[in-house]
Design a protein around this motif. Structure first.
Motif, mmCIF file in Angstrom:
data_model
loop_
_atom_site.group_PDB
_atom_site.id
_atom_site.type_symbol
_atom_site.label_atom_id
_atom_site.label_comp_id
_atom_site.label_asym_id
_atom_site.label_seq_id
_atom_site.Cartn_x
_atom_site.Cartn_y
_atom_site.Cartn_z
ATOM 1 N N ASN A 156 -2.435 17.151 -0.342
ATOM 2 C CA ASN A 156 -3.807 16.910 0.101
ATOM 3 C C ASN A 156 -4.191 17.756 1.289
ATOM 4 O OD1 ASN A 156 -5.624 14.673 -0.771
ATOM 5 N ND2 ASN A 156 -3.647 13.635 -0.948
ATOM 6 N N ASP B 196 6.335 12.676 -1.399
ATOM 7 C CA ASP B 196 5.124 11.940 -1.755
ATOM 8 C C ASP B 196 4.595 12.568 -3.037
ATOM 9 O OD1 ASP B 196 2.542 10.966 -2.111
ATOM 10 O OD2 ASP B 196 2.040 10.993 0.031
ATOM 11 N N VAL C 65 -4.829 -1.885 -4.186
ATOM 12 C CA VAL C 65 -4.142 -1.084 -3.168
ATOM 13 C C VAL C 65 -2.661 -1.437 -3.260
ATOM 14 C CG1 VAL C 65 -3.853 -0.705 -0.681
ATOM 15 C CG2 VAL C 65 -6.153 -0.923 -1.649
ATOM 16 N N ALA C 66 -1.808 -0.427 -3.471
ATOM 17 C CA ALA C 66 -0.376 -0.684 -3.650
ATOM 18 C C ALA C 66 0.412 0.595 -3.400
ATOM 19 C CB ALA C 66 -0.099 -1.193 -5.073
ATOM 20 N N THR D 120 -2.128 2.947 -5.485
ATOM 21 C CA THR D 120 -3.588 2.775 -5.445
ATOM 22 C C THR D 120 -4.278 3.816 -6.320
ATOM 23 O OG1 THR D 120 -3.230 2.220 -3.117
ATOM 24 C CG2 THR D 120 -5.510 2.579 -3.806
ATOM 25 N N LYS D 121 -3.622 4.949 -6.487
ATOM 26 C CA LYS D 121 -4.255 6.105 -7.128
ATOM 27 C C LYS D 121 -3.973 6.086 -8.632
ATOM 28 C CE LYS D 121 -5.120 6.744 -2.799
ATOM 29 N NZ LYS D 121 -4.385 7.653 -1.947
ATOM 30 N N LEU E 44 -8.628 8.613 -4.850
ATOM 31 C CA LEU E 44 -8.426 9.514 -5.979
ATOM 32 C C LEU E 44 -7.680 8.785 -7.091
ATOM 33 C CD1 LEU E 44 -5.133 10.713 -5.897
ATOM 34 C CD2 LEU E 44 -6.042 11.454 -3.711
ATOM 35 N N MET F 194 7.937 8.663 -3.114
ATOM 36 C CA MET F 194 6.940 7.688 -2.660
ATOM 37 C C MET F 194 5.652 7.894 -3.461
ATOM 38 S SD MET F 194 4.133 8.151 -0.325
ATOM 39 C CE MET F 194 2.823 6.960 -0.389
ATOM 40 N N SER G 294 1.482 6.381 -3.625
ATOM 41 C CA SER G 294 0.380 5.458 -3.421
ATOM 42 C C SER G 294 -0.029 5.021 -4.810
ATOM 43 C CB SER G 294 -0.799 6.131 -2.709
ATOM 44 O OG SER G 294 -1.923 5.256 -2.810
ATOM 45 N N TYR H 5 -1.002 13.924 3.471
ATOM 46 C CA TYR H 5 -1.940 12.801 3.539
ATOM 47 C C TYR H 5 -2.227 12.478 5.007
ATOM 48 C CZ TYR H 5 -4.058 8.290 3.129
ATOM 49 O OH TYR H 5 -4.930 7.251 3.245
ATOM 50 N N SER I 142 0.861 -1.187 0.000
ATOM 51 C CA SER I 142 0.000 0.000 0.000
ATOM 52 C C SER I 142 0.894 1.233 0.000
ATOM 53 C CB SER I 142 -0.907 0.031 1.246
ATOM 54 O OG SER I 142 -0.133 0.236 2.411
ATOM 55 N N GLY I 143 0.287 2.380 -0.231
ATOM 56 C CA GLY I 143 1.027 3.638 -0.109
ATOM 57 C C GLY I 143 1.523 3.830 1.316
ATOM 58 N N MET I 144 0.683 3.470 2.295
ATOM 59 C CA MET I 144 1.094 3.602 3.698
ATOM 60 C C MET I 144 2.242 2.649 4.033
ATOM 61 S SD MET I 144 -0.163 6.018 5.514
ATOM 62 C CE MET I 144 0.002 5.471 7.228
ATOM 63 N N THR J 203 2.365 11.143 -5.169
ATOM 64 C CA THR J 203 1.171 10.405 -5.588
ATOM 65 C C THR J 203 0.316 11.223 -6.550
ATOM 66 O OG1 THR J 203 1.109 9.200 -3.505
ATOM 67 C CG2 THR J 203 -0.968 9.366 -4.705
#
Ligand code: PLP
Length: 380
Positions: A151, A176, A210-211, A200-201, A332, A196, A198, A103, A78-80, A178
């Protein structure tokens, strides 16, 4: 042959990955969890166990390294997982500098969980590089973390200046990225040490994986500790998700370019709207970070914007309640456009104003999106 290819070519052809055995032009999905040892007890092919490494994950890593112009990448669950791995790979005790506007999930982790792990964060207004300079402790700070556009206010940080400040203090700079994606911005070329995402977006882009990813400027000690952290925590991405992510990446450039153009048109339209207090979008000349964004981004300002609705929180929530085409949901960067009353998800202590709706612009017709938001805001 793969030298000097354009990033869109690298993405469209998945970094050149194919099926060597059959000639299939789509690379195979490697589901194995374990690998054969050589008879003399070595692992010469470079793989031993699926928690440490996986060939499908490596294909995604190869594409990410090329898109960001890095030395090496790690793809995570995940991004996290990616962000926390970058922090957990620091020597302890660690002092880090992070933005007030970032974030929210990572901000919460830095506030509530990181101190117990020997990571102390100082939060600053990262749109003001003088504030970053005042917060770093030369010789003590090991990482400066920024997010740009950030964000959910889409504040801009000057990456070149942040890199100078971090490096003067003996710290690394992580970005970040993303929201801009490698299509619009390459932080490593601006002096950052780690990027970095996410994934996922936008990188996956279809709201079905989710990645996360980390791209490193150098194969250094911090990278080696990040490899160990991912391996021991088991934070690697699963091969099925990695195969979907590799497919999503192939259309990254066309998606992001469309989303940027559409977001700019929507921002311009609602900036003049009588029921709108303000539109926050770095592509608008009125945005305080516009000049820096124009310098460090290329080809667009991203597919994310926020609208502050006149009439406060209730008017914003009512507008979100009235949309028919936009989907009321968090996240997003997907194909479908999303609207979110951001303060509701971030909770107490958020720097997000209560009248703010965060918009993720998808791939629908721009006119349809403007029309739907018009009727929703009018009815609100
Ligand atoms: C979503 C997001 C994250 C967290 O990523 P996950 O994949 O949800 O773990 C981090 N940073 C930004 C900017 C994000 O939008």
């Amino acid at each position: 042959m793969t030298k000097n290819l354009s990033p869109e070519t690298v993405a469209a052809q998945a970094g050149g990955a194919m099926d060597e055995e059959t000639g299939g032009i789509v690379p195979p999905l490697h589901v194995t969890t374990t690998f054969l040892r050589d008879p003399d007890n070595q692992y010469r092919r470079g793989y031993s166990y699926g928690r440490a490494d996986n060939a499908t994950v490596r294909q995604v890593e190869n594409v990410m390294t090329q898109l960001e112009g890095g030395a090496v990448s790690l793809v995570l669950a995940s991004g996290m997982a990616a962000a926390t791995t970058a922090f957990l790979a620091l020597g302890r005790p660690a002092h880090v500098v992070a933005p007030n506007v970032m974030y929210w999930g990572l901000r919460k982790w830095l506030l509530e969980d990181a101190p117990g792990l020997g990571i102390e964060a100082t939060f600053v207004d990262a749109s003001d590089t003088a504030a970053i300079r005042a917060a770093v402790r030369p010789g003590r700070t090991s990482l400066v973390w920024v997010e740009t556009p950030a964000n959910p206010l889409w504040t801009i940080t000057d990456i070149e200046e942040a890199a100078r400040i971090a490096h003067d203090a003996g710290a690394l700079l992580a970005v970040d990225a993303t929201v801009p994606t490698p299509v619009l911005m390459n932080p490593l070329a601006l002096g950052a040490d780690i990027v970095m995402h996410s994934a996922t977006k936008y990188l996956n882009g279809h709201s079905d994986v989710v990645a996360g990813a980390l791209v490193f400027a150098r194969k250094d000690a911090h990278f080696e500790r990040a490899v160990r952290t991912r391996g021991t925590l088991g934070a690697i991405l699963g091969p099925f998700e990695a195969a979907l992510l590799l497919r999503g990446l192939r259309t990254l450039h066309v998606r992001v370019r469309h989303q940027c153009a559409s977001a700019l048109a929507i921002a311009r339209h609602f900036a003049r709207h009588p029921r709108v207090e303000a539109v926050l979008y770095p592509g608008l000349e009125t945005h305080p970070g516009h000049a820096i964004a124009a310098r460090q981004m290329r080809g667009g300002f991203g597919g994310m914007l926020s609208v502050r609705v006149k009439g406060g929180e209730s008017a914003a929530i009512a507008t979100a309640a009235n949309v028919k085409l936009w989907k009321r949901a968090t996240s997003l960067g997907g194909i479908e456009s999303l609207v979110e009353h951001r303060a509701s998800i971030e909770g107490p202590g958020t720097p997000c104003p209560p009248d703010l709706l965060r918009l993720s612009v998808g791939l629908e017709s721009t006119d349809d999106l403007i029309g739907d938001l018009e009727q929703a805001i009018g009815a609100g």
